[in-house]
Design a protein around this motif. Structure first.
Motif: not given
Length: 422
Positions: A63, A396, A400
């Motif tokens: 990211n 995150s 995911t």
């Protein structure tokens, strides 16, 4: 083994239960119970810690390949091209006030939306979950729905005038586009307006407005420095009446604080001396403060203050967030295991022992994950603070792995949400 201390009786006070220290202490207490296999619903496997840290690092580097990780906050959920233009003509302090006016109701609307809800913006883009709620709240703000005179502000009269139907229309709720906890979200905004009207010490008297908190924090700062702990405790004090009265101490609503009865209580002969007892707890229960939305809000107020020239201190005294992305990461990657497989088949109350354990363990384990990540990357807590690890990061990575394991990206445990916790 030595049990991690529960809230010591002499320290059982409203101010203590509103502190990051209390959040961390009780989370660590639950973790030590888990390591001794003395939890009702979970087992803890720290042998999985390296694998989880490696997975989070992989997501962080994917990211943010340049390593420039922003703070974990509500600002990450707004489209990058939407906010700056609407505030560009304001001076530095008025811009900070307007950003408070925008982000506080947006955070308060940011309880889990559910997997079925979608939001379509004016450009035809479709959003869901936290990002969808962010875009919807931004549109409501830009339409002047939170202000009496329809400008870029959130004031007491504007919130009082907002109806449940207004909010439903603003969030595009319909029988085919349902959202979890609509009425709970509206009630929070109604209560927020009432709090503004009766709290001039925080929000001003001429026009009670959320943005006036900027003036309050400026007065609290010393040489333009302000502790993140001060921000959190101010929010917990000023907004305490927002939350359902689940747990009350000395006449004060504690909000996201929960009674928890340990397995086989009393745990040892000193339990009574180490038990936080309130009018709503039993003689063998402990209090577990989590303050998820208040800490999420604290993280989201840092950037407007920093952009106005305020230096934020004590940042790492705040904790991870007790929510289902961080908690899902721990469960989906095996740091936590459910003792009873059937617990995944039904929805659980936020007050249940299962959810309290899960959320408390999440805070303690995010600290462990963060420490291991820093070790692997050879970073200090100053170089890689928890607020960046959350963003980069555990939140995150939790999203995911959820999308990898479940087509709808839902959390591994179903929670009955009323729109006031997550």
């Amino acid at each position: 083994m030595a049990w991690a201390s529960t809230v010591p009786a002499p320290m059982v006070s409203v101010s203590y239960l509103r502190s990051p220290q209390a959040i961390r202490t009780q989370a660590q207490y639950l973790l030590e119970l888990g390591l001794a296999d003395r939890l009702h619903h979970f087992q803890v496997d720290l042998m999985r810690l390296d694998a989880v840290a490696d997975y989070v690092i992989e997501i962080m580097q994917r990211n943010y390949p340049n390593g420039n990780i922003p703070f974990h906050s509500r600002w990450r959920h707004f489209p990058a091209d939407r906010v700056a233009p609407i505030l560009q003509n304001l001076d530095v302090w008025e811009r900070a006030k307007a950003r408070f006016d925008l982000v506080i109701p947006s955070v308060l609307l940011d309880a889990g939306a559910g997997s079925a809800w979608r939001y379509r913006d004016a450009a035809g883009r479709v959003w869901q979950r936290s990002e969808g709620l962010a875009v919807a709240s931004l549109d409501l703000f830009c339409q002047g729905k939170f202000a009496q005179v329809g400008d870029l502000a959130t004031d007491a009269i504007g919130l009082a005038q907002l109806t449940l139907n207004d909010l439903a229309i603003g969030l595009q709720v319909s029988p085919t586009n349902p959202i979890v906890g609509l009425e709970g979200r509206w009630q929070i905004l109604q209560k927020l307006g009432q709090i503004l009207a009766r709290s001039p010490q925080f929000f001003g008297s001429d026009r009670p407005r959320l943005g006036n908190l900027v003036d309050y924090f400026q007065h609290q700062s010393v040489d333009q420095s302000l502790s993140a702990v001060t921000i959190l405790q101010t929010l917990l004090e000023s907004l305490s009446d927002l939350w359902p009265e689940r747990c009350v101490l000395a006449g004060q609503n504690l909000g996201d604080v929960w009674n928890y009865v340990p397995m086989d209580s009393p745990l040892d002969s000193s339990l009574d001396d180490r038990t936080a007892s309130t009018s709503t707890s039993t003689s063998t229960s402990v209090l577990v403060p989590l303050h998820k939305l208040s800490q999420w809000l604290t993280y989201s107020l840092l950037e407007p203050l920093m952009e106005a020239g305020v230096t934020i201190t004590d940042l790492d005294q705040l904790t991870g967030l007790a929510e289902y992305r961080n908690g899902g990461l721990c469960l989906d990657l095996g740091l936590l295991r459910l003792k009873h497989a059937q617990d995944t088949q039904t929805a659980h109350s936020v007050a249940s022992a299962l959810v309290v354990e899960w959320r408390g363990l999440t805070i303690a384990l995010v600290d462990r994950i963060a420490d291991r990540i820093r070790q692997k990357l050879q970073k200090t807590a100053v170089e890689l603070p928890l607020v960046k690890i959350l963003q980069g990061g555990t939140w995150s990575a939790g999203r995911t792995i959820a999308q990898t394991l479940r087509p709808d990206g839902s959390p591994p445990i179903l929670i009955e949400s009323d729109g006031t916790v997550f």
